[in-house]
Motif scaffolding. Sequence first.
Motif, PDB file in Angstrom:
ATOM      1  N   PRO A   1      39.563  31.465  28.226  1.00 27.43           N
ATOM      2  CA  PRO A   1      38.183  31.529  28.738  1.00 27.43           C
ATOM      3  C   PRO A   1      38.056  31.303  30.243  1.00 27.43           C
ATOM      4  CG  PRO A   1      38.232  30.322  26.692  1.00 27.43           C
ATOM      5  CD  PRO A   1      39.660  30.652  27.015  1.00 27.43           C
ATOM      6  N   ASP A   2      38.782  30.324  30.783  1.00 24.15           N
ATOM      7  CA  ASP A   2      38.640  30.045  32.224  1.00 24.15           C
ATOM      8  C   ASP A   2      39.127  31.211  33.081  1.00 24.15           C
ATOM      9  OD1 ASP A   2      37.492  27.683  31.782  1.00 24.15           O
ATOM     10  OD2 ASP A   2      39.266  26.443  32.192  1.00 24.15           O
ATOM     11  N   GLN A   3      40.186  31.891  32.613  1.00 29.95           N
ATOM     12  CA  GLN A   3      40.678  33.053  33.372  1.00 29.95           C
ATOM     13  C   GLN A   3      39.725  34.228  33.235  1.00 29.95           C
ATOM     14  OE1 GLN A   3      44.257  32.744  30.949  1.00 29.95           O
ATOM     15  NE2 GLN A   3      45.398  33.323  32.772  1.00 29.95           N
ATOM     16  N   LEU A   4      39.115  34.329  32.055  1.00 32.55           N
ATOM     17  CA  LEU A   4      38.268  35.500  31.788  1.00 32.55           C
ATOM     18  C   LEU A   4      36.993  35.535  32.616  1.00 32.55           C
ATOM     19  CD1 LEU A   4      38.829  36.100  28.012  1.00 32.55           C
ATOM     20  CD2 LEU A   4      39.246  37.696  29.868  1.00 32.55           C
TER      21      LEU A   4
ATOM     22  N   VAL B   1      34.646  40.507  37.820  1.00 32.76           N
ATOM     23  CA  VAL B   1      35.232  41.695  38.460  1.00 32.76           C
ATOM     24  C   VAL B   1      34.786  42.949  37.697  1.00 32.76           C
ATOM     25  CG1 VAL B   1      37.439  42.905  38.775  1.00 32.76           C
ATOM     26  CG2 VAL B   1      37.185  40.538  39.561  1.00 32.76           C
ATOM     27  N   GLU B   2      34.851  42.887  36.371  1.00 31.48           N
ATOM     28  CA  GLU B   2      34.453  44.055  35.566  1.00 31.48           C
ATOM     29  C   GLU B   2      32.987  44.414  35.807  1.00 31.48           C
ATOM     30  OE1 GLU B   2      35.505  43.052  31.525  1.00 31.48           O
ATOM     31  OE2 GLU B   2      37.644  43.199  31.961  1.00 31.48           O
ATOM     32  N   LYS B   3      32.152  43.387  35.981  1.00 33.12           N
ATOM     33  CA  LYS B   3      30.719  43.645  36.205  1.00 33.12           C
ATOM     34  C   LYS B   3      30.514  44.449  37.496  1.00 33.12           C
ATOM     35  CE  LYS B   3      26.442  41.154  36.108  1.00 33.12           C
ATOM     36  NZ  LYS B   3      25.960  40.164  37.019  1.00 33.12           N
ATOM     37  N   ILE B   4      31.241  44.065  38.528  1.00 31.66           N
ATOM     38  CA  ILE B   4      31.121  44.784  39.816  1.00 31.66           C
ATOM     39  C   ILE B   4      31.620  46.225  39.637  1.00 31.66           C
ATOM     40  CG2 ILE B   4      32.008  44.879  42.196  1.00 31.66           C
ATOM     41  CD1 ILE B   4      31.970  41.760  42.106  1.00 31.66           C
TER      42      ILE B   4
ATOM     43  N   LEU C   1      44.464  46.508  35.979  1.00 31.37           N
ATOM     44  CA  LEU C   1      43.530  45.380  36.123  1.00 31.37           C
ATOM     45  C   LEU C   1      44.225  44.049  36.391  1.00 31.37           C
ATOM     46  CD1 LEU C   1      40.754  46.170  33.498  1.00 31.37           C
ATOM     47  CD2 LEU C   1      40.745  46.540  35.942  1.00 31.37           C
ATOM     48  N   GLU C   2      45.426  43.850  35.833  1.00 31.87           N
ATOM     49  CA  GLU C   2      46.125  42.585  36.112  1.00 31.87           C
ATOM     50  C   GLU C   2      46.388  42.471  37.606  1.00 31.87           C
ATOM     51  OE1 GLU C   2      46.712  44.383  33.479  1.00 31.87           O
ATOM     52  OE2 GLU C   2      46.495  42.967  31.820  1.00 31.87           O
ATOM     53  N   ARG C   3      46.812  43.574  38.211  1.00 25.03           N
ATOM     54  CA  ARG C   3      47.103  43.560  39.654  1.00 25.03           C
ATOM     55  C   ARG C   3      45.814  43.397  40.449  1.00 25.03           C
ATOM     56  NH1 ARG C   3      51.917  48.171  39.653  1.00 25.03           N
ATOM     57  NH2 ARG C   3      52.966  47.232  37.861  1.00 25.03           N
ATOM     58  N   LEU C   4      44.761  44.013  39.969  1.00 22.30           N
ATOM     59  CA  LEU C   4      43.464  43.900  40.641  1.00 22.30           C
ATOM     60  C   LEU C   4      42.980  42.447  40.634  1.00 22.30           C
ATOM     61  CD1 LEU C   4      41.108  45.577  41.841  1.00 22.30           C
ATOM     62  CD2 LEU C   4      40.101  45.587  39.578  1.00 22.30           C
ATOM     63  N   ILE C   5      43.165  41.778  39.496  1.00 25.18           N
ATOM     64  CA  ILE C   5      42.721  40.379  39.377  1.00 25.18           C
ATOM     65  C   ILE C   5      43.541  39.494  40.322  1.00 25.18           C
ATOM     66  CG2 ILE C   5      42.638  38.376  37.789  1.00 25.18           C
ATOM     67  CD1 ILE C   5      40.433  40.454  37.235  1.00 25.18           C
TER      68      ILE C   5
ATOM     69  N   GLY D   1      39.647  37.862  45.177  1.00 23.16           N
ATOM     70  CA  GLY D   1      39.576  36.456  45.618  1.00 23.16           C
ATOM     71  C   GLY D   1      38.943  35.553  44.571  1.00 23.16           C
ATOM     72  N   ASN D   2      39.127  34.242  44.769  1.00 18.89           N
ATOM     73  CA  ASN D   2      38.625  33.289  43.779  1.00 18.89           C
ATOM     74  C   ASN D   2      37.118  33.125  43.794  1.00 18.89           C
ATOM     75  OD1 ASN D   2      40.890  32.808  42.388  1.00 18.89           O
ATOM     76  ND2 ASN D   2      41.565  31.115  43.704  1.00 18.89           N
ATOM     77  N   GLU D   3      36.459  33.775  44.766  1.00 20.70           N
ATOM     78  CA  GLU D   3      34.984  33.728  44.720  1.00 20.70           C
ATOM     79  C   GLU D   3      34.473  34.423  43.454  1.00 20.70           C
ATOM     80  OE1 GLU D   3      36.767  35.429  46.884  1.00 20.70           O
ATOM     81  OE2 GLU D   3      35.911  37.405  47.316  1.00 20.70           O
ATOM     82  N   HIS D   4      35.343  35.248  42.843  1.00 26.18           N
ATOM     83  CA  HIS D   4      34.931  35.917  41.603  1.00 26.18           C
ATOM     84  C   HIS D   4      35.174  35.031  40.377  1.00 26.18           C
ATOM     85  CE1 HIS D   4      34.337  39.595  43.801  1.00 26.18           C
ATOM     86  NE2 HIS D   4      35.547  39.486  44.315  1.00 26.18           N
ATOM     87  N   ALA D   5      35.779  33.865  40.595  1.00 22.66           N
ATOM     88  CA  ALA D   5      36.138  33.022  39.450  1.00 22.66           C
ATOM     89  C   ALA D   5      35.108  31.910  39.224  1.00 22.66           C
ATOM     90  CB  ALA D   5      37.518  32.423  39.670  1.00 22.66           C
ATOM     91  N   ILE D   6      33.962  32.049  39.882  1.00 25.07           N
ATOM     92  CA  ILE D   6      32.966  30.984  39.763  1.00 25.07           C
ATOM     93  C   ILE D   6      32.109  31.174  38.510  1.00 25.07           C
ATOM     94  CG2 ILE D   6      30.919  29.971  40.867  1.00 25.07           C
ATOM     95  CD1 ILE D   6      32.376  30.752  43.560  1.00 25.07           C
ATOM     96  N   THR D   7      32.032  30.095  37.717  1.00 26.11           N
ATOM     97  CA  THR D   7      31.271  30.152  36.467  1.00 26.11           C
ATOM     98  C   THR D   7      29.795  29.985  36.746  1.00 26.11           C
ATOM     99  OG1 THR D   7      32.859  28.432  35.917  1.00 26.11           O
ATOM    100  CG2 THR D   7      31.463  29.254  34.121  1.00 26.11           C
TER     101      THR D   7
END
Length: 424
Positions: free
Chosen positions: A15-18, A24-27, A307-311, A315-321
């Motif tokens: 979940p935390d990685q997703l 990213v998928e939303k963008i 997608l793995e390479r894209l992730i 940047g980690n700004e996309h990892a904010i919950t």
Amino acid sequence: MNNLKNLRGTVDLLPDQLIKWQNVEKIIFEQLSRASIKEIRTPILEMTELFIRGIGEGTDVVSKEMYTFLDRGERSCTLRPEGTASVVRALIQNGISSNPFQKLWYMGPMFRYERPQAGRQRQFHQLGVEFIGYESVRSDVEIISIAWDILRKLGINELNLEINTLGDPNDRLNFKKTFVDWLEINKNSLDLDSQNRINKNPLRVLDSKNAQTKKVLENAPRLFDFMSEKSLERFSTLKQQLEMLEIPYIENFNLVRGLDYYTHTAFEITSGSLGSQATVCGGGRYDNLIKQMGGPETPAIGFAIGLERLILLAGNEHAITKKTDIFIINKGLHAEVLAIKLSRKLRNYNLLIELDLTGGSFSKQFKKANKIKPRSIIVVGDDEAVRNEFVIRLFDNDTSENKEEIISFDDDIKIKKWLRSNFF
Ligand code: HAM
């Protein structure tokens, strides 16, 4: 159970990685829909023959990397190693003639039996985009710019776009004769795989990953030198148009791509920060594939992003919950029922509600709430619940105190007023 593990080259996404994946998928989805590209979903499992005919028997993907097995009806099936062949099959099967121009995208897992390493897995994910029916150089430029803009929109800046032309079948035929002669002369310096390909599929030798073969190939005749005037002109227009759009590119005459279906434009986008698996996006034109698979003559071009390479690049700004808006603490027979009703009601306002389901003591639930740090807390105890009421707890920044307010479950006017002043 102790010894059960995932298969080598496959990965659990927790979940935390997703959170990053989903943001990213939303963008990506927004970018695609703004370009009027529509989604297509094809089966993950296909007849093996589809990939043999589509990708080419002599490619590494087909000859070494496919997950192929017989199903219970003795049919040879393969887990898709890529998406283009399936899209083409689906279009032909569903009547491409009635809709000869299509802009499509797909996203999902692909399977290749490769040696796993950072950025390379046996089950990985691709976003693919395919433009069907378009022949003009403008469609090449539009496809490249869509890939480029997705990456840029995600804040990925250090990218290299490499382009090449593989010409048309005639250009390649002219090249092949000279190239095979050259390969025969240099046969003993090539790796075994490449030696075997000289007669079967000599162009595949250009795609060899063997370091020694790559070195020898530096002196080989170049496909580019066998291009017709028309192919050269097409390539030159492509370059001009990319320049007009200020998309920087590098010409790479060694870029042949690992799949047999390409014609004319081939391209890859790489990033130095990915290490040895530097290619985040690969694509090109495949003007003969649809005909070759049994459909009408239809030009096409597309790309796929790993997608793995894209992730890894994003940047980690996309990892904010997204923060929980309201945490509902509840305990007691009546309270627990009212709390469920309340969570359903509040979710209708598009808020992120977390309902505590542990049944633990009030103090334990408060502790949990303190950890989560929601924007506000609702407490439902039996005393309030029997009166159909609940307590709102708000932290007042000015006085550093908790403020409490009691609201009736049915008092929608008061609930809306409170939501408006605190959330909207
Ligand atoms: P491809 O170059 O084989 O092209 O794959 C596209 C991208 O998928 C690669 O650039 C890479 O980012 C990712 N990828 C491939 N294999 C792996 C792997 N084992 N692990 C992680 N990522 C991987 C195609 O598949 C074509 N169907 C692209 C296309 C669409 N051409 C025209 N239309």
